[in-house]
Write an enzyme that holds these catalytic residues in place. Structure first.
Site, short mmCIF file in Angstrom:
data_model
loop_
_atom_site.label_atom_id
_atom_site.label_comp_id
_atom_site.label_asym_id
_atom_site.label_seq_id
_atom_site.Cartn_x
_atom_site.Cartn_y
_atom_site.Cartn_z
N LYS A 121 108.27 7.29 -42.51
CA LYS A 121 108.42 8.34 -41.49
C LYS A 121 107.42 8.08 -40.38
CE LYS A 121 108.33 13.30 -40.66
NZ LYS A 121 108.15 14.64 -41.26
N GLU A 154 105.10 1.28 -47.85
CA GLU A 154 105.40 2.68 -48.20
C GLU A 154 106.60 2.75 -49.16
OE1 GLU A 154 103.88 5.43 -47.69
OE2 GLU A 154 102.57 5.18 -45.95
N LYS A 172 113.03 7.55 -41.20
CA LYS A 172 113.11 8.60 -40.19
C LYS A 172 112.14 8.33 -39.06
CE LYS A 172 112.21 13.52 -39.83
NZ LYS A 172 111.84 14.70 -40.59
C1 PBG Z 1 107.85 17.85 -40.89
C2 PBG Z 1 109.21 17.47 -40.43
C3 PBG Z 1 109.57 17.12 -39.13
C4 PBG Z 1 110.94 16.87 -39.14
C5 PBG Z 1 111.38 17.08 -40.44
N1 PBG Z 1 110.30 17.44 -41.22
C6 PBG Z 1 108.82 17.09 -37.88
C7 PBG Z 1 107.51 16.43 -37.82
O1 PBG Z 1 107.16 15.59 -38.65
O2 PBG Z 1 106.79 16.77 -36.88
C8 PBG Z 1 111.73 16.46 -37.95
C9 PBG Z 1 113.19 16.62 -38.03
C10 PBG Z 1 113.86 16.49 -36.72
O3 PBG Z 1 113.22 16.22 -35.69
O4 PBG Z 1 115.08 16.69 -36.69
N2 PBG Z 1 107.78 18.17 -42.22
#
Ligand code: PBG
Length: 325
Positions: A198, A235, A250
């Site tokens: 992520k 990771e 992601k």
């Molecule tokens: C944080 C989280 C985020 C998203 C999902 N879970 C945002 C971040 O890490 O700031 C983003 C999902 C999206 O942008 O559609 N737990």
């Protein structure tokens, strides 16, 4: 010129193109992220994500039924607490009566037998500082203290009957800690959808509005640097070793190379998250008449599948599922 190679033969008719298509896009491969907000009587549209709503408990149930009827493979729920219920530890995250856990119970009750119910297992929606973990005395995110909170949160979520826990916080050791905590409590059937790679992305912008985030600053001390590719493999290896049932990359569209790397190496199914900023960009361009909305959505989803995602989280899951069935 009898020997000339002619790839166009296989593109000549719709029937031929259908026959030779390598990648499929099916409703069951789509997962709908959903938001449930505390204290709402009516769903509230998210201004930077036209067509996406913070749900009331009622509208959550309806939207879930609609998604499942359309054939989507799963639902991923995020909770939006009242501002005054946030605190430094994100207490509401592990409260059985917190908004997310109430929402999960509603989903399990409404559609539990017919789809996979997933929970976001992260503190950021619930902390008054907006970080994904708890802070130490100098204001830095405390990895190991956060793990203890994640385990408490995971146990409360498992108690709701959720099938998969989405570990999105990017703390070291989170999958292992949660797996051990679940097993010790007898929740051996609750799975982990691990956000393995992520990245700290600007494309999360609209999500911060969607969950009314309190974050100031950024998440670069725990989410990955967009410059790094090898780190994603590290990771992935850790999450697999710690017991991840599914791994995720992601965002999706700016990280298709990472997705391919992960898909080539993973021993478990791979998910990708088409995030809020990706939704917002395509939506805005389509609203301006600059691109064909439906074609662009389907092409983006096909690209993510082709790069190696077995399943895709997308805010268009229900609509795309209707188109595809
Ligand atoms: C944080 C989280 C985020 C998203 C999902 N879970 C945002 C971040 O890490 O700031 C983003 C999902 C999206 O942008 O559609 N737990």
């Amino acid at each position: 010129m009898t020997g000339m190679d002619r790839p166009r033969r296989l593109r000549r008719t719709p029937a031929m193109r259908r026959l030779v298509a390598e990648t499929t896009l099916q409703p069951r491969q789509l997962i709908l992220p959903m938001f449930v907000a505390d204290g709402l009587d009516e769903p509230r549209e998210i201004s930077s994500m036209p067509g996406v709503y913070q749900h009331s408990m009622d509208s959550l149930r309806k939207a879930a039924v609609e998604a499942v009827t359309a054939g989507v493979g799963g639902l991923m729920l995020f909770g939006v607490p009242r501002q005054e219920d946030k605190d430094a530890d994100g207490s509401q995250a592990s409260d059985p009566d917190g908004i997310l856990n109430r929402g999960l119970r509603a989903l399990v009750q409404e559609v539990g037998g017919s789809t996979v119910v997933m929970a976001d297992t992260c503190l950021d929606e619930f902390t008054d500082h907006g970080h994904c973990g708890v802070l130490n005395d100098s204001g830095a995110v405390d990895n190991d203290a956060t793990l203890r909170r994640y385990v408490e949160m995971a146990l409360a979520q498992a108690d709701t009957g959720a099938d998969l826990l989405g570990t999105s916080g990017m703390m070291d050791g989170q999958v292992g800690a949660i797996r051990a905590g679940l097993d010790a409590a007898g929740h051996t059937d609750t799975g982990i959808l691990a956000y393995a790679a992520k990245y700290a992305s600007a494309f999360y912008g609209p999500f911060r509005e969607a969950v009314a985030s309190s974050l100031e600053g950024d998440r670069r001390s725990y989410q990955q640097d967009p410059a790094n590719r090898r780190e994603a493999i590290r990771e992935l290896a850790l999450d697999l070793a710690e017991g991840a049932d599914i791994v995720m990359v992601k965002p999706a569209m700016s990280y298709l190379d990472i997705l391919r790397d992960v898909a080539d190496r993973s021993t478990v199914p791979v998910a990708a998250y088409q995030i809020s900023g990706e939704y917002a960009m395509i939506t805005a361009a389509a609203q301006n008449g600059w691109i064909d909305r439906r074609a662009a959505i389907l092409e983006s989803l096909m690209g993510i599948r082709r790069a190696g995602a077995d399943m895709v989280l997308t805010y268009w899951a229900t609509e795309a599922a209707h188109w595809l069935s």
